[in-house]
Motif scaffolding. Structure first.
Motif, mmCIF file in Angstrom:
data_model
loop_
_atom_site.group_PDB
_atom_site.id
_atom_site.type_symbol
_atom_site.label_atom_id
_atom_site.label_comp_id
_atom_site.label_asym_id
_atom_site.label_seq_id
_atom_site.Cartn_x
_atom_site.Cartn_y
_atom_site.Cartn_z
ATOM 1 N N ARG A 192 72.882 46.439 101.862
ATOM 2 C CA ARG A 192 72.332 47.231 102.970
ATOM 3 C C ARG A 192 73.448 47.720 103.881
ATOM 4 N NH1 ARG A 192 66.691 46.732 103.661
ATOM 5 N NH2 ARG A 192 65.824 46.142 101.635
ATOM 6 N N GLY A 193 74.402 46.850 104.145
ATOM 7 C CA GLY A 193 75.535 47.245 104.975
ATOM 8 C C GLY A 193 76.407 48.303 104.323
ATOM 9 N N GLU A 194 76.430 48.304 103.010
ATOM 10 C CA GLU A 194 77.262 49.276 102.284
ATOM 11 C C GLU A 194 76.820 50.716 102.498
ATOM 12 O OE1 GLU A 194 78.665 48.574 98.238
ATOM 13 O OE2 GLU A 194 78.004 46.491 98.444
ATOM 14 N N ALA A 195 75.591 50.920 102.937
ATOM 15 C CA ALA A 195 75.158 52.291 103.221
ATOM 16 C C ALA A 195 76.078 52.940 104.247
ATOM 17 C CB ALA A 195 73.712 52.291 103.711
ATOM 18 N N PHE A 196 76.499 52.166 105.245
ATOM 19 C CA PHE A 196 77.421 52.698 106.256
ATOM 20 C C PHE A 196 78.827 52.826 105.683
ATOM 21 C CE2 PHE A 196 79.938 52.077 110.307
ATOM 22 C CZ PHE A 196 79.636 53.323 110.842
ATOM 23 N N LEU A 197 79.224 51.879 104.850
ATOM 24 C CA LEU A 197 80.541 51.992 104.212
ATOM 25 C C LEU A 197 80.642 53.279 103.405
ATOM 26 C CD1 LEU A 197 81.299 48.364 102.911
ATOM 27 C CD2 LEU A 197 81.480 49.299 105.228
ATOM 28 N N GLN A 198 79.558 53.655 102.772
ATOM 29 C CA GLN A 198 79.551 54.884 101.975
ATOM 30 C C GLN A 198 79.725 56.113 102.864
ATOM 31 O OE1 GLN A 198 75.863 54.530 99.803
ATOM 32 N NE2 GLN A 198 76.563 52.689 98.742
ATOM 33 N N VAL A 199 79.112 56.086 104.044
ATOM 34 C CA VAL A 199 79.288 57.184 105.000
ATOM 35 C C VAL A 199 80.759 57.307 105.395
ATOM 36 C CG1 VAL A 199 78.764 57.942 107.361
ATOM 37 C CG2 VAL A 199 76.933 57.045 105.897
ATOM 38 N N LEU A 200 81.381 56.170 105.699
ATOM 39 C CA LEU A 200 82.785 56.181 106.109
ATOM 40 C C LEU A 200 83.695 56.597 104.953
ATOM 41 C CD1 LEU A 200 82.978 52.927 108.273
ATOM 42 C CD2 LEU A 200 82.307 55.239 108.954
ATOM 43 N N GLN A 223 85.442 42.712 110.148
ATOM 44 C CA GLN A 223 84.584 41.534 110.079
ATOM 45 C C GLN A 223 83.769 41.521 108.781
ATOM 46 O OE1 GLN A 223 81.124 40.882 112.886
ATOM 47 N NE2 GLN A 223 82.545 39.340 113.701
ATOM 48 N N PHE A 224 83.272 42.671 108.390
ATOM 49 C CA PHE A 224 82.522 42.779 107.137
ATOM 50 C C PHE A 224 83.418 42.394 105.960
ATOM 51 C CE2 PHE A 224 80.666 44.896 103.493
ATOM 52 C CZ PHE A 224 79.297 44.837 103.701
ATOM 53 N N ALA A 225 84.631 42.922 105.943
ATOM 54 C CA ALA A 225 85.565 42.639 104.848
ATOM 55 C C ALA A 225 85.902 41.160 104.783
ATOM 56 C CB ALA A 225 86.838 43.463 105.020
ATOM 57 N N HIS A 226 86.013 40.519 105.927
ATOM 58 C CA HIS A 226 86.458 39.126 105.964
ATOM 59 C C HIS A 226 85.368 38.127 105.587
ATOM 60 C CE1 HIS A 226 90.397 39.597 108.474
ATOM 61 N NE2 HIS A 226 90.296 40.474 107.496
ATOM 62 N N VAL A 227 84.129 38.585 105.451
ATOM 63 C CA VAL A 227 83.102 37.675 104.940
ATOM 64 C C VAL A 227 83.485 37.207 103.546
ATOM 65 C CG1 VAL A 227 80.675 37.465 104.264
ATOM 66 C CG2 VAL A 227 81.296 38.713 106.351
ATOM 67 N N ASP A 228 83.961 38.144 102.733
ATOM 68 C CA ASP A 228 84.450 37.825 101.383
ATOM 69 C C ASP A 228 85.440 38.911 100.997
ATOM 70 O OD1 ASP A 228 84.884 37.470 98.607
ATOM 71 O OD2 ASP A 228 82.952 36.430 98.414
ATOM 72 N N ARG A 229 86.723 38.648 101.226
ATOM 73 C CA ARG A 229 87.742 39.668 100.996
ATOM 74 C C ARG A 229 87.782 40.127 99.540
ATOM 75 N NH1 ARG A 229 90.056 36.121 104.686
ATOM 76 N NH2 ARG A 229 90.988 37.040 106.577
ATOM 77 N N ASP A 230 87.637 39.185 98.621
ATOM 78 C CA ASP A 230 87.690 39.550 97.201
ATOM 79 C C ASP A 230 86.581 40.536 96.858
ATOM 80 O OD1 ASP A 230 89.898 37.942 96.793
ATOM 81 O OD2 ASP A 230 88.723 36.229 96.074
ATOM 82 N N VAL A 231 85.394 40.269 97.360
ATOM 83 C CA VAL A 231 84.277 41.185 97.104
ATOM 84 C C VAL A 231 84.549 42.538 97.753
ATOM 85 C CG1 VAL A 231 81.857 41.657 97.636
ATOM 86 C CG2 VAL A 231 82.523 39.421 96.753
ATOM 87 N N PHE A 232 84.978 42.528 99.009
ATOM 88 C CA PHE A 232 85.192 43.802 99.706
ATOM 89 C C PHE A 232 86.189 44.679 98.969
ATOM 90 C CE2 PHE A 232 87.518 46.470 102.734
ATOM 91 C CZ PHE A 232 86.474 47.198 103.280
#
Length: 215
Positions: free
Chosen positions: A128-136, A164-173
């Motif tokens: 769900r959060g990735e929707a904004f990442l896609q905009v950016l 902060q989003f990236a640091h939840v799981d850096r490998d995933v991000f």
């Protein structure tokens, strides 16, 4: 206030406080910094801002600014040597920060604290959060910054939350298909002003020497 400096109550790891400090750094405006701990908020801060959240900026005339966006704008309206508040991008910047602060922050909190929000899985919250990442990502495919060739208030207002989003799981991000966003974030993580904004200070106590930020 008797000091000739404005006074900022801040907490190093809070993304809202990060962007307030970045705004002050880009504006080249020194303040008296009072680092706090969230479990032991100073009475002096609560007296001027009972809501108890950071950042809080108390101007030396006594005026209190309690919202991070307002602190950024106030600082850059005093002086803006790098043009982060350019008139051509201000409306776009406001809209993008608004989307960050409302829609994206909602999913970011649930992604980070998925164990407290059991309605969905952590992966579903991330998506769900990735929707904004896609905009950016789309905005960064053509230009190095969110709104063009130069940094704006949108970049410094949003970056701490992407961090902060990236640091939840850096490998995933860094495995996600957003190479331009990843490069943009890395650029900001290495930026001299961000490194300065993340300087560690001991929590303020009554009687401490004044800490001037930036020093």
């Amino acid at each position: 206030m008797t000091s000739s400096l404005h006074r900022l109550y801040s907490f190093r790891r809070c993304p809202y406080a990060m962007r307030a400090r970045l705004g002050l750094l880009f504006a080249e405006l020194p303040v008296e910094l009072r680092e706090i701990t969230l479990k032991n908020k100073p009475a002096q801060m609560l007296a001027i801002s009972p809501k108890g959240t950071v950042p809080v900026l108390q101007l030396f005339d006594g005026t209190v600014i309690e919202e991070s966006r307002e602190i950024m704008v106030w600082a850059l309206e005093q002086q803006d040597p790098q043009g982060l508040l350019g008139a051509k991008v201000r409306t776009q910047a406001n809209a993008l920060i608004e989307q960050n602060d409302n829609e994206f922050k909602h999913w970011l909190d649930r992604y980070k604290y998925a164990d407290r929000h059991l309605e969905m899985t952590q992966a579903e919250y991330r998506q769900r959060g990735e929707a904004f990442l896609q905009v950016l990502e789309e905005k960064l495919t053509q230009k190095p910054y969110l709104l063009g060739d130069n940094a704006t208030i949108a970049d410094i207002g949003i970056m701490p939350f992407i961090r902060q989003f990236a640091h939840v799981d850096r490998d995933v991000f860094y495995s996600l298909p957003y190479p331009h966003l990843q490069r943009w974030l890395q650029h900001w993580l290495e930026h001299a002003f961000f490194l300065q904004a993340m300087t560690k200070f001991h929590p303020w106590q009554e009687g401490d020497d004044v800490v001037v930020f930036p020093s």
